[in-house]
Design an enzyme around this catalytic site. Structure first.
Site, short mmCIF file in Angstrom:
data_model
loop_
_atom_site.label_atom_id
_atom_site.label_comp_id
_atom_site.label_asym_id
_atom_site.label_seq_id
_atom_site.Cartn_x
_atom_site.Cartn_y
_atom_site.Cartn_z
N PRO A 17 0.76 -1.16 -0.09
CA PRO A 17 -0.14 -0.07 -0.09
C PRO A 17 0.94 1.49 0.06
O PRO A 17 1.90 1.35 0.79
CB PRO A 17 -0.82 -0.16 1.32
N ASN A 18 0.49 2.33 -0.67
CA ASN A 18 1.01 3.45 -0.79
C ASN A 18 2.00 3.75 -1.92
O ASN A 18 2.68 4.88 -2.18
CB ASN A 18 1.12 4.19 0.45
N ARG A 25 5.99 12.24 -2.77
CA ARG A 25 5.74 12.69 -1.32
C ARG A 25 7.04 12.03 -0.51
O ARG A 25 7.42 10.99 -1.10
CB ARG A 25 4.43 12.20 -0.52
N TYR A 30 11.86 8.00 1.22
CA TYR A 30 11.78 6.97 0.20
C TYR A 30 12.35 7.13 -1.24
O TYR A 30 12.21 6.58 -2.27
CB TYR A 30 10.10 6.52 0.00
N ASN A 81 7.74 -5.90 -1.05
CA ASN A 81 7.81 -4.83 -0.25
C ASN A 81 6.31 -4.45 0.00
O ASN A 81 5.60 -4.04 -0.17
CB ASN A 81 8.20 -3.67 -0.94
N ALA A 84 3.32 -1.02 4.69
CA ALA A 84 2.63 -1.00 6.13
C ALA A 84 2.25 -2.21 6.45
O ALA A 84 2.30 -2.76 7.75
CB ALA A 84 1.61 0.16 6.38
N HIS A 87 4.27 -4.89 9.18
CA HIS A 87 4.07 -4.89 10.49
C HIS A 87 2.88 -5.37 11.08
O HIS A 87 2.91 -5.34 12.19
CB HIS A 87 4.41 -3.27 11.01
N ASP A 94 1.00 -15.85 6.22
CA ASP A 94 0.42 -16.99 6.18
C ASP A 94 0.57 -17.57 4.46
O ASP A 94 1.06 -18.72 4.00
CB ASP A 94 -0.89 -17.21 6.37
N GLU A 105 12.29 -10.03 0.90
CA GLU A 105 11.58 -9.03 1.45
C GLU A 105 12.31 -7.61 1.33
O GLU A 105 13.51 -7.62 1.65
CB GLU A 105 11.37 -9.13 3.03
N HIS A 107 12.54 -3.34 1.91
CA HIS A 107 12.36 -1.81 2.19
C HIS A 107 13.19 -0.81 1.72
O HIS A 107 14.49 -1.03 1.89
CB HIS A 107 12.10 -1.99 3.67
N LEU A 108 12.58 0.24 1.22
CA LEU A 108 13.32 1.43 0.59
C LEU A 108 14.18 1.90 1.71
O LEU A 108 15.36 2.37 1.62
CB LEU A 108 12.46 2.42 -0.15
N SER A 109 13.40 2.31 2.97
CA SER A 109 13.96 2.76 3.99
C SER A 109 14.39 1.77 4.95
O SER A 109 14.24 0.54 5.03
CB SER A 109 13.05 3.69 4.74
N ARG A 114 13.99 3.31 12.18
CA ARG A 114 12.74 4.36 12.26
C ARG A 114 11.84 4.02 13.60
O ARG A 114 12.47 3.66 14.36
CB ARG A 114 11.87 4.24 10.97
N ARG A 118 7.77 -0.09 13.51
CA ARG A 118 8.56 -0.61 12.20
C ARG A 118 9.43 -1.57 12.36
O ARG A 118 10.16 -2.28 11.34
CB ARG A 118 8.92 0.54 11.15
O1 CA2 Z 1 10.64 1.51 3.62
C1 CA2 Z 1 9.76 0.81 3.17
O2 CA2 Z 1 10.09 0.37 1.76
C2 CA2 Z 1 8.58 0.50 3.75
O3 CA2 Z 1 8.12 -0.76 3.31
C3 CA2 Z 1 7.52 1.79 3.22
C4 CA2 Z 1 6.28 1.66 3.89
C5 CA2 Z 1 6.39 1.75 5.40
O4 CA2 Z 1 5.21 1.66 5.99
C6 CA2 Z 1 7.25 0.64 5.77
O5 CA2 Z 1 7.36 0.88 7.26
C7 CA2 Z 1 8.63 0.78 5.34
C8 CA2 Z 1 5.37 2.82 3.45
C9 CA2 Z 1 5.21 3.07 2.16
C10 CA2 Z 1 4.64 4.34 1.96
O6 CA2 Z 1 4.95 4.99 0.45
C11 CA2 Z 1 4.87 6.20 0.35
C12 CA2 Z 1 5.25 6.43 -1.07
C13 CA2 Z 1 5.19 7.72 -1.41
C14 CA2 Z 1 4.81 8.94 -0.29
C15 CA2 Z 1 4.51 8.24 0.99
C16 CA2 Z 1 4.51 7.07 1.28
#
Ligand code: CA2
Length: 152
Positions: A17-18, A25, A30, A81, A84, A87, A94, A105, A107-109, A114, A118
């Site tokens: 998601p997102n 953003r 990210y 990836n 959210a 977590h 499953d 798996e 993650h960008l960050s 953090r 997370r």
């Molecule tokens: O660091 C990552 O890749 C995360 O999986 C990104 C998730 C975050 O909930 C994880 O803890 C770490 C959030 C992705 C949200 O993506 C956005 C993209 C553009 C603007 C805002 C958020």
């Protein structure tokens, strides 16, 4: 010799998601690349490695679960990836347990640098490996690692 040595491979890349909003953003966390550019880079790298890369993004947990289920006996490797859902999602965890292919798996960050919520990944102990905090490079590293894992 590995039976996969000279055969084309299929790898699924799942974005949670997102992540469809990447590049619009929070670039300080990210980066400024878009999801389309990440997918294009992976498909290009896939051509070099003889891997067909399919990419799928969803904001819905059930859709991600269904995509994982549909990869059984179709895909040779998975990069995920879960965003959210990393977590929170027992359902995605499953579904991953039903696979018998290498799963990375990503993650960008760096989720461990953090907020404390997370730091826990529901997936970490059921995946082959995890890459966290290397930005977009993490995705291409994951594809290289999958190629090596599948065709040792
Ligand atoms: O660091 C990552 O890749 C995360 O999986 C990104 C998730 C975050 O909930 C994880 O803890 C770490 C959030 C992705 C949200 O993506 C956005 C993209 C553009 C603007 C805002 C958020």
């Amino acid at each position: 010799m590995s039976e996969k040595k000279n055969t084309p491979l299929n790898v699924l890349v799942l974005h949670g998601p997102n992540l469809n909003l990447l590049g619009t953003r929070e670039p300080e966390i990210y980066g400024s690349d878009t999801l389309e550019s990440i997918n294009a880079a992976l498909k290009k790298q896939g051509k070099v490695l003889d891997i067909t890369v399919e990419a799928f993004q969803s904001n819905h947990e059930g859709e991600l679960v269904e995509k994982i289920q549909s990869s059984i006996s179709v895909q040779d490797g998975l990069i995920i990836n879960p965003a959210a859902y990393t977590h929170t999602s027992v359902a995605i965890r499953d579904a991953l347990l039903m696979l018998d292919i290498p799963v990375i798996e990503i993650h960008l960050s760096n989720i461990y640098k953090r907020e404390s919520f997370r730091h826990r990944s529901m997936m970490a102990d059921v995946v082959t490996g995890q890459i966290s905090g290397l930005g977009v490079s993490g995705y291409t590293l994951a594809l290289t690692a999958l190629a090596e894992l599948i065709r040792p």
